[in-house]
Design a protein around this motif. Structure first.
Motif, PDB file in Angstrom:
ATOM      1  N   TRP A 274      -5.530  -7.450  11.989  1.00  0.00           N
ATOM      2  CA  TRP A 274      -4.210  -8.086  11.961  1.00  0.00           C
ATOM      3  C   TRP A 274      -4.180  -9.296  12.887  1.00  0.00           C
ATOM      4  CZ3 TRP A 274      -1.430  -7.243   8.018  1.00  0.00           C
ATOM      5  CH2 TRP A 274      -1.371  -5.993   7.422  1.00  0.00           C
ATOM      6  N   ASP A 293      -2.781   0.217  11.288  1.00  0.00           N
ATOM      7  CA  ASP A 293      -3.860  -0.144  12.211  1.00  0.00           C
ATOM      8  C   ASP A 293      -4.714  -1.290  11.691  1.00  0.00           C
ATOM      9  OD1 ASP A 293      -2.966   1.896  13.749  1.00  0.00           O
ATOM     10  OD2 ASP A 293      -4.330   3.377  12.877  1.00  0.00           O
ATOM     11  N   LYS A 294      -4.993  -1.232  10.405  1.00  0.00           N
ATOM     12  CA  LYS A 294      -5.947  -2.172   9.828  1.00  0.00           C
ATOM     13  C   LYS A 294      -5.403  -2.652   8.489  1.00  0.00           C
ATOM     14  CE  LYS A 294     -10.836  -1.860   8.616  1.00  0.00           C
ATOM     15  NZ  LYS A 294     -10.821  -1.797   7.171  1.00  0.00           N
ATOM     16  N   THR A 296      -5.239  -3.413   4.593  1.00  0.00           N
ATOM     17  CA  THR A 296      -5.953  -2.868   3.432  1.00  0.00           C
ATOM     18  C   THR A 296      -6.628  -4.038   2.710  1.00  0.00           C
ATOM     19  OG1 THR A 296      -4.028  -3.129   2.015  1.00  0.00           O
ATOM     20  CG2 THR A 296      -4.228  -1.015   3.159  1.00  0.00           C
ATOM     21  N   GLN A 299      -4.418  -6.685   1.338  1.00  0.00           N
ATOM     22  CA  GLN A 299      -3.764  -7.416   2.431  1.00  0.00           C
ATOM     23  C   GLN A 299      -4.748  -8.376   3.097  1.00  0.00           C
ATOM     24  OE1 GLN A 299      -2.421  -4.072   4.721  1.00  0.00           O
ATOM     25  NE2 GLN A 299      -0.698  -3.654   3.358  1.00  0.00           N
ATOM     26  N   GLU A 317      -4.700  -1.263  -6.877  1.00  0.00           N
ATOM     27  CA  GLU A 317      -4.194   0.010  -7.397  1.00  0.00           C
ATOM     28  C   GLU A 317      -2.942   0.470  -6.632  1.00  0.00           C
ATOM     29  OE1 GLU A 317      -7.407   2.647  -4.846  1.00  0.00           O
ATOM     30  OE2 GLU A 317      -7.763   2.212  -6.977  1.00  0.00           O
ATOM     31  N   GLY A 319      -0.442   2.247  -4.308  1.00  0.00           N
ATOM     32  CA  GLY A 319      -0.568   2.775  -2.941  1.00  0.00           C
ATOM     33  C   GLY A 319      -1.561   2.027  -2.081  1.00  0.00           C
ATOM     34  N   SER A 320      -1.987   0.851  -2.543  1.00  0.00           N
ATOM     35  CA  SER A 320      -3.010   0.109  -1.781  1.00  0.00           C
ATOM     36  C   SER A 320      -2.387  -0.883  -0.798  1.00  0.00           C
ATOM     37  CB  SER A 320      -3.945  -0.613  -2.754  1.00  0.00           C
ATOM     38  OG  SER A 320      -3.179  -1.416  -3.616  1.00  0.00           O
ATOM     39  N   THR A 323       2.743  -4.137  -1.304  1.00  0.00           N
ATOM     40  CA  THR A 323       4.070  -4.595  -0.843  1.00  0.00           C
ATOM     41  C   THR A 323       3.960  -5.372   0.458  1.00  0.00           C
ATOM     42  OG1 THR A 323       4.851  -2.552  -1.834  1.00  0.00           O
ATOM     43  CG2 THR A 323       6.449  -3.809  -0.584  1.00  0.00           C
ATOM     44  N   ALA A 324       3.267  -4.771   1.438  1.00  0.00           N
ATOM     45  CA  ALA A 324       3.120  -5.475   2.726  1.00  0.00           C
ATOM     46  C   ALA A 324       2.314  -6.757   2.533  1.00  0.00           C
ATOM     47  CB  ALA A 324       2.448  -4.563   3.733  1.00  0.00           C
ATOM     48  N   LEU A 360      11.695   0.749  -7.558  1.00  0.00           N
ATOM     49  CA  LEU A 360      10.679  -0.122  -6.958  1.00  0.00           C
ATOM     50  C   LEU A 360      11.331  -1.156  -6.043  1.00  0.00           C
ATOM     51  CD1 LEU A 360       7.675  -0.729  -6.809  1.00  0.00           C
ATOM     52  CD2 LEU A 360       7.907  -2.216  -8.786  1.00  0.00           C
ATOM     53  N   GLN A 363      12.259   0.434  -2.888  1.00  0.00           N
ATOM     54  CA  GLN A 363      11.030   0.675  -2.114  1.00  0.00           C
ATOM     55  C   GLN A 363      10.605  -0.608  -1.371  1.00  0.00           C
ATOM     56  OE1 GLN A 363       8.312   2.936  -4.713  1.00  0.00           O
ATOM     57  NE2 GLN A 363       6.674   2.079  -3.446  1.00  0.00           N
ATOM     58  N   GLU A 367      10.454  -1.386   2.665  1.00  0.00           N
ATOM     59  CA  GLU A 367       9.212  -1.888   3.287  1.00  0.00           C
ATOM     60  C   GLU A 367       9.471  -3.220   3.997  1.00  0.00           C
ATOM     61  OE1 GLU A 367       6.425  -0.188   3.372  1.00  0.00           O
ATOM     62  OE2 GLU A 367       4.800  -1.621   3.695  1.00  0.00           O
ATOM     63  N   LYS A 370      11.201  -2.884   7.316  1.00  0.00           N
ATOM     64  CA  LYS A 370      10.351  -2.406   8.412  1.00  0.00           C
ATOM     65  C   LYS A 370       9.975  -3.574   9.319  1.00  0.00           C
ATOM     66  CE  LYS A 370       7.693   1.347   6.412  1.00  0.00           C
ATOM     67  NZ  LYS A 370       6.368   1.679   5.884  1.00  0.00           N
ATOM     68  N   GLU A 430       4.916  -6.156 -10.022  1.00  0.00           N
ATOM     69  CA  GLU A 430       4.613  -5.565 -11.330  1.00  0.00           C
ATOM     70  C   GLU A 430       5.015  -6.528 -12.445  1.00  0.00           C
ATOM     71  OE1 GLU A 430       5.491  -1.471 -11.832  1.00  0.00           O
ATOM     72  OE2 GLU A 430       4.609  -0.941  -9.907  1.00  0.00           O
TER      73      GLU A 430
HETATM   74  N1  LIG Z   1      -2.261  -1.572   6.314  1.00  0.00           N
HETATM   75  C1  LIG Z   1      -1.682  -0.415   6.142  1.00  0.00           C
HETATM   76  N2  LIG Z   1      -2.014   0.617   6.929  1.00  0.00           N
HETATM   77  C2  LIG Z   1      -1.431   1.803   6.770  1.00  0.00           C
HETATM   78  N3  LIG Z   1      -0.517   2.080   5.837  1.00  0.00           N
HETATM   79  C3  LIG Z   1      -0.162   1.086   5.010  1.00  0.00           C
HETATM   80  C4  LIG Z   1      -0.731  -0.212   5.110  1.00  0.00           C
HETATM   81  N4  LIG Z   1      -0.179  -0.983   4.160  1.00  0.00           N
HETATM   82  C5  LIG Z   1       0.704  -0.218   3.494  1.00  0.00           C
HETATM   83  N5  LIG Z   1       0.720   1.029   3.985  1.00  0.00           N
HETATM   84  C6  LIG Z   1       1.513   2.163   3.521  1.00  0.00           C
HETATM   85  O1  LIG Z   1       0.907   2.617   2.320  1.00  0.00           O
HETATM   86  C7  LIG Z   1       1.902   3.115   1.446  1.00  0.00           C
HETATM   87  C8  LIG Z   1       1.724   2.475   0.081  1.00  0.00           C
HETATM   88  O2  LIG Z   1       1.933   1.103   0.191  1.00  0.00           O
HETATM   89  P1  LIG Z   1       2.682   0.273  -0.957  1.00  0.00           P
HETATM   90  O3  LIG Z   1       3.875   0.987  -1.446  1.00  0.00           O
HETATM   91  O4  LIG Z   1       2.847  -1.093  -0.440  1.00  0.00           O
HETATM   92  O5  LIG Z   1       1.566   0.303  -2.056  1.00  0.00           O
HETATM   93  P2  LIG Z   1       1.640  -0.450  -3.429  1.00  0.00           P
HETATM   94  O6  LIG Z   1       0.253  -0.873  -3.726  1.00  0.00           O
HETATM   95  O7  LIG Z   1       2.702  -1.486  -3.411  1.00  0.00           O
HETATM   96  O8  LIG Z   1       2.014   0.738  -4.379  1.00  0.00           O
HETATM   97  P3  LIG Z   1       2.778   0.618  -5.788  1.00  0.00           P
HETATM   98  O9  LIG Z   1       1.780   0.096  -6.753  1.00  0.00           O
HETATM   99  O10 LIG Z   1       3.192   2.029  -6.034  1.00  0.00           O
HETATM  100  O11 LIG Z   1       3.936  -0.301  -5.569  1.00  0.00           O
HETATM  101  C9  LIG Z   1       3.241   2.782   2.059  1.00  0.00           C
HETATM  102  O12 LIG Z   1       3.761   3.956   2.607  1.00  0.00           O
HETATM  103  C10 LIG Z   1       2.930   1.812   3.143  1.00  0.00           C
HETATM  104  O13 LIG Z   1       3.815   1.974   4.223  1.00  0.00           O
END
Ligand SMILES: Nc1ncnc2c1ncn2[C@@H]1O[C@H](COP(=O)(O)OP(=O)(O)OP(=O)(O)O)[C@@H](O)[C@H]1O
Length: 442
Positions: A274, A293-294, A296, A299, A317, A319-320, A323-324, A360, A363, A367, A370, A430
């Motif tokens: 980060w 911590d790190k 993904t 990201q 995919e 949950g990866s 969003t962040a 969504l 959600q 996020e 936060k 999406e």
């Molecule tokens: N770098 C990170 N380290 C730890 N947790 C993370 C990190 N980035 C995101 N998360 C957490 O991982 C979870 C899934 O993230 P997110 O909803 O952004 O995934 P997504 O790829 O957007 O999923 P979807 O396709 O369902 O929208 C969330 O709870 C989020 O808080």
């Protein structure tokens, strides 16, 4: 009626069978004879070499006496464009070359030493203190100290000099080292060379990370510890490097390790931590607080691209952490703009996120919040199933970011609850799903 005799019938049948065979087996296809130019122009040009024109036999240059065997390898035995480490596993061309040179030089040197010893024993009690090549760059300087009638010092010192090391590398046939018969190293001026930062001579026979030892057949063995040819391979792993030390190759490996695949022009390198992202301290604090911590992989690569304000399509995919990946650069962008006042908020939000479903959108809203609270960004979720008046009220107060579904957003725009006069940052989450739902037409 056409009369056909039996022989003709048989001939036709054979022909037919032959044709079927040709069609299915591709047999007996006669090649069209191509006339060679040498045949075609035989009478015009003379392609035959006259023996007198062959100059090779009279070439006296020793360089051409032993012509090189053609090699598919080039340079130091490696094929360009193919992973050197993989090649190295299969190919020990360069190692063998160095090995042969060492063996040859050592053998030659041993013979010379024996010759010298023989010579010294003939001249009776001559004290010979041989310090061959203590001066870097030369093999000169053999110091013969004649003290007739005193002790016979047969300890022939083993010194490898820089020039000798170079000759080992370049393979000239000059002496590589003095050799006392059993051990390779004896009197080594380690300190002197360390002082000069040459790092060439070490007591345990390590020369530039290469080890020279002896095998059971009394032959010198060259063992490269690490690849001394390709400097990059010698380098540290990317995880041990600072960002500025990372090479293109390191980034390629890093992307492969994290399964990051990119398409597009001049993509900035990904972030590994980060801290490398260049996000503001407020956002970094918020990330820490969220216990991320790190980054993904999505990201890692999407954030630096978005921070350059470039258009981006990110695919990862569920949950990866997508969003962040888009929220953080968006907040970084919004934070750089002047905070909205009552007047400026009448031109609408700075950024807009559209998601295909209300779940969504909520959600994403959560996020975003936060991190948004750490940089005083106001957000609103415009989704169906919630009080439109309350949303309109929020909009009127002024928000930097709107997160909504296409239907409710359109509604708000039509009712003039908000406008998009200053919205230059748009995210479609999406997007493929929204296209399928007919978003493009609306
Ligand atoms: N770098 C990170 N380290 C730890 N947790 C993370 C990190 N980035 C995101 N998360 C957490 O991982 C979870 C899934 O993230 P997110 O909803 O952004 O995934 P997504 O790829 O957007 O999923 P979807 O396709 O369902 O929208 C969330 O709870 C989020 O808080």
């Amino acid at each position: 009626m056409l009369q056909v005799n039996t022989t003709d019938i048989n001939n036709y049948k054979e022909k037919e069978i032959e044709m079927i065979k040709q069609q299915y087996l591709g047999l007996n296809k006669k090649k069209k004879k191509m006339q060679k130019p040498s045949e075609k122009f035989r009478n015009i040009f003379n392609f035959e070499w006259d023996q007198s024109e062959d100059t090779s036999r009279y070439d006296t240059n020793p360089l051409y006496q032993n012509r090189l065997e053609p090699q598919i390898l080039f340079g130091r035995g490696y094929i360009a464009g193919v992973d050197v480490r993989e090649q190295r596993k299969k190919n020990n061309f360069y190692d063998r070359l160095v090995q042969n040179r060492i063996n040859y030089s050592m053998k030659k040197h041993t013979e010379e030493e024996l010759q010298k010893k023989k010579g010294s024993s003939l001249s009776h009690s001559t004290n010979i203190d041989t310090n061959v090549g203590t001066n870097a760059g030369t093999n000169a300087g053999t110091n013969t100290d004649t003290n007739a009638g005193t002790n016979t010092d047969t300890n022939v010192g083993t010194n490898i000099t820089i020039s000798q090391k170079k000759s080992l590398k370049t393979g000239t046939d000059s002496d590589i080292a003095n050799y006392n018969g059993d051990s390779y190293s004896a009197d080594i001026r380690k300190d002197k060379y360390n002082e000069e930062n040459h790092n060439i001579i070490l007591n345990n026979n390590i020369i530039n990370n290469e080890v020279i030892s002896k095998n059971t057949n009394d032959e010198f063995i060259y063992k490269p510890i690490i690849n001394n040819i390709i400097k990059d391979v010698q380098n540290k792993h990317w995880s041990e490097k600072k960002r500025e030390e990372m090479t293109d190759r390191d980034w390629r490996i890093f992307r492969e390790d994290n399964e990051i695949y990119i398409k597009g022009g001049i993509v900035p390198p990904p972030i590994r931590t980060w801290e490398e992202s260049g996000l503001s301290p407020d956002l970094l604090k918020a990330i820490k607080k969220a216990k991320y911590d790190k980054p993904t992989p999505i990201q890692m690569q999407a954030i630096p691209i978005s921070l350059e304000m470039r258009d981006l399509i990110g695919i990862a995919e569920t949950g990866s952490g997508k969003t962040a990946a888009f929220v953080l650069p968006m907040l970084s962008y919004v934070k750089k703009l002047p905070p909205l006042t009552y007047e400026t908020s009448q031109d609408g939000p700075y950024a807009l996120v559209i998601a295909p479903s209300r779940e969504l959108a909520i959600q994403i809203y959560e996020e975003t919040n936060k991190f948004a609270s750490y940089c005083s960004c106001r957000t609103v979720a415009l989704v169906g199933g919630r009080n439109a008046e309350a949303q309109a009220f929020e909009l009127r107060k002024g928000v930097e970011i709107i997160i909504g579904t296409p239907g409710r957003l359109q509604d708000c725009l039509e009712k003039a609850y908000t406008v998009l006069n200053q919205c230059n940052y748009v995210i479609l989450d999406e997007a493929d799903r929204m296209m399928d739902m007919g978003f493009e037409e609306t």
